[in-house]
Design a protein around this motif. Structure first.
Motif, PDB file in Angstrom:
ATOM      1  N   THR A   1       0.827  -1.204   0.000  1.00  0.00           N
ATOM      2  CA  THR A   1       0.000   0.000   0.000  1.00  0.00           C
ATOM      3  C   THR A   1       0.860   1.253   0.000  1.00  0.00           C
ATOM      4  O   THR A   1       2.000   1.242   0.460  1.00  0.00           O
ATOM      5  N   VAL A   2       0.284   2.312  -0.536  1.00  0.00           N
ATOM      6  CA  VAL A   2       0.979   3.579  -0.693  1.00  0.00           C
ATOM      7  C   VAL A   2       0.028   4.695  -0.268  1.00  0.00           C
ATOM      8  O   VAL A   2      -1.170   4.611  -0.529  1.00  0.00           O
ATOM      9  N   GLY A   3       0.561   5.731   0.352  1.00  0.00           N
ATOM     10  CA  GLY A   3      -0.262   6.889   0.669  1.00  0.00           C
ATOM     11  C   GLY A   3       0.164   7.590   1.942  1.00  0.00           C
ATOM     12  O   GLY A   3       0.965   7.080   2.717  1.00  0.00           O
ATOM     13  N   SER A   4      -0.406   8.766   2.135  1.00  0.00           N
ATOM     14  CA  SER A   4      -0.110   9.596   3.290  1.00  0.00           C
ATOM     15  C   SER A   4      -1.318   9.665   4.216  1.00  0.00           C
ATOM     16  O   SER A   4      -2.399  10.087   3.794  1.00  0.00           O
ATOM     17  N   VAL A   5      -1.121   9.295   5.468  1.00  0.00           N
ATOM     18  CA  VAL A   5      -2.216   9.344   6.435  1.00  0.00           C
ATOM     19  C   VAL A   5      -2.617  10.773   6.776  1.00  0.00           C
ATOM     20  O   VAL A   5      -3.655  10.987   7.382  1.00  0.00           O
ATOM     21  N   LEU A   6      -1.820  11.742   6.381  1.00  0.00           N
ATOM     22  CA  LEU A   6      -2.118  13.145   6.678  1.00  0.00           C
ATOM     23  C   LEU A   6      -2.916  13.844   5.587  1.00  0.00           C
ATOM     24  O   LEU A   6      -3.277  15.010   5.742  1.00  0.00           O
ATOM     25  N   ARG A   7      -3.173  13.158   4.470  1.00  0.00           N
ATOM     26  CA  ARG A   7      -3.787  13.829   3.320  1.00  0.00           C
ATOM     27  C   ARG A   7      -5.131  13.234   2.931  1.00  0.00           C
ATOM     28  O   ARG A   7      -5.318  12.783   1.805  1.00  0.00           O
ATOM     29  N   GLY A   8      -6.082  13.256   3.829  1.00  0.00           N
ATOM     30  CA  GLY A   8      -7.442  12.829   3.517  1.00  0.00           C
ATOM     31  C   GLY A   8      -7.487  11.466   2.859  1.00  0.00           C
ATOM     32  O   GLY A   8      -7.000  10.481   3.406  1.00  0.00           O
ATOM     33  N   ASP A   9      -8.075  11.416   1.670  1.00  0.00           N
ATOM     34  CA  ASP A   9      -8.279  10.141   0.974  1.00  0.00           C
ATOM     35  C   ASP A   9      -6.996   9.497   0.466  1.00  0.00           C
ATOM     36  O   ASP A   9      -7.015   8.329   0.057  1.00  0.00           O
ATOM     37  N   ASP A  10      -5.883  10.215   0.500  1.00  0.00           N
ATOM     38  CA  ASP A  10      -4.613   9.583   0.142  1.00  0.00           C
ATOM     39  C   ASP A  10      -4.236   8.526   1.185  1.00  0.00           C
ATOM     40  O   ASP A  10      -3.356   7.715   0.955  1.00  0.00           O
ATOM     41  N   ALA A  11      -4.941   8.510   2.300  1.00  0.00           N
ATOM     42  CA  ALA A  11      -4.707   7.513   3.346  1.00  0.00           C
ATOM     43  C   ALA A  11      -5.378   6.179   3.037  1.00  0.00           C
ATOM     44  O   ALA A  11      -5.319   5.257   3.853  1.00  0.00           O
TER      45      ALA A  11
END
Length: 158
Positions: free
Chosen positions: A10-20
């Motif tokens: 998985t990839v994404g930033s927990v700080l950026r809304g749906d990018d989590a």
């Protein structure tokens, strides 16, 4: 020697809304493991975890990330490397996703990039209900056997 095992990456930033979406899926996997699958949460710098994938040499790998594909929020679609290269997909990562996909294809028999259409990737916003539902859909799809053919020819944009 044949490769074995399956990895959810998985990839994404927990700080950026749906990018989590990706990290939330990884958390769900950690809470409710699926037999035969391992999970790697690559966060914002998934290229840092390539060594783990190379060591594992999995037969199958599913890469999940938020991707702006022009669909309704929460839509789940497979994205080909060609689409990644030619479309302006959102990215919050330090290297292009095309680089990551190329590296993964070198060490995995099968790679599927699954995009989840975000609604909002603003800092400090929560995951939208539509994307949360999509995360659960992807978890259930993998738990049911992760049939890659489900995503064959799934682009219905006109």
């Amino acid at each position: 020697m044949s490769k074995e095992g399956q990895i959810l990456f998985t990839v994404g930033s927990v700080l950026r809304g749906d990018d989590a979406a990706g990290p939330m899926l990884a958390k769900l996997f950690e809470e409710k493991p699926i037999e035969g699958w391992s999970v790697i949460d690559g966060g914002q710098t998934p290229e840092d975890d390539l060594v783990l994938v190379r060591r594992a040499q999995p037969k199958r790998l599913v890469l999940v990330d938020a991707a702006d594909m022009g669909y309704e929020p929460g839509t789940v679609r497979a994205i080909t490397p060609d689409e990644v290269a030619t479309q302006a997909l959102i990215t919050t990562h330090s290297l292009p996703i095309t680089f990551l996909l190329g590296q993964l294809e070198e060490c995995c028999d099968e790679v599927l990039f699954v995009g989840i259409q975000p609604q909002d990737t603003s800092f400090f916003n929560p995951l939208s209900p539509a994307v949360l539902k999509a995360v659960q859909f992807v978890y259930n799809w993998i738990a049911a056997g992760a049939d890659f053919s489900v995503f064959a020819g799934n682009d219905d944009r006109e």
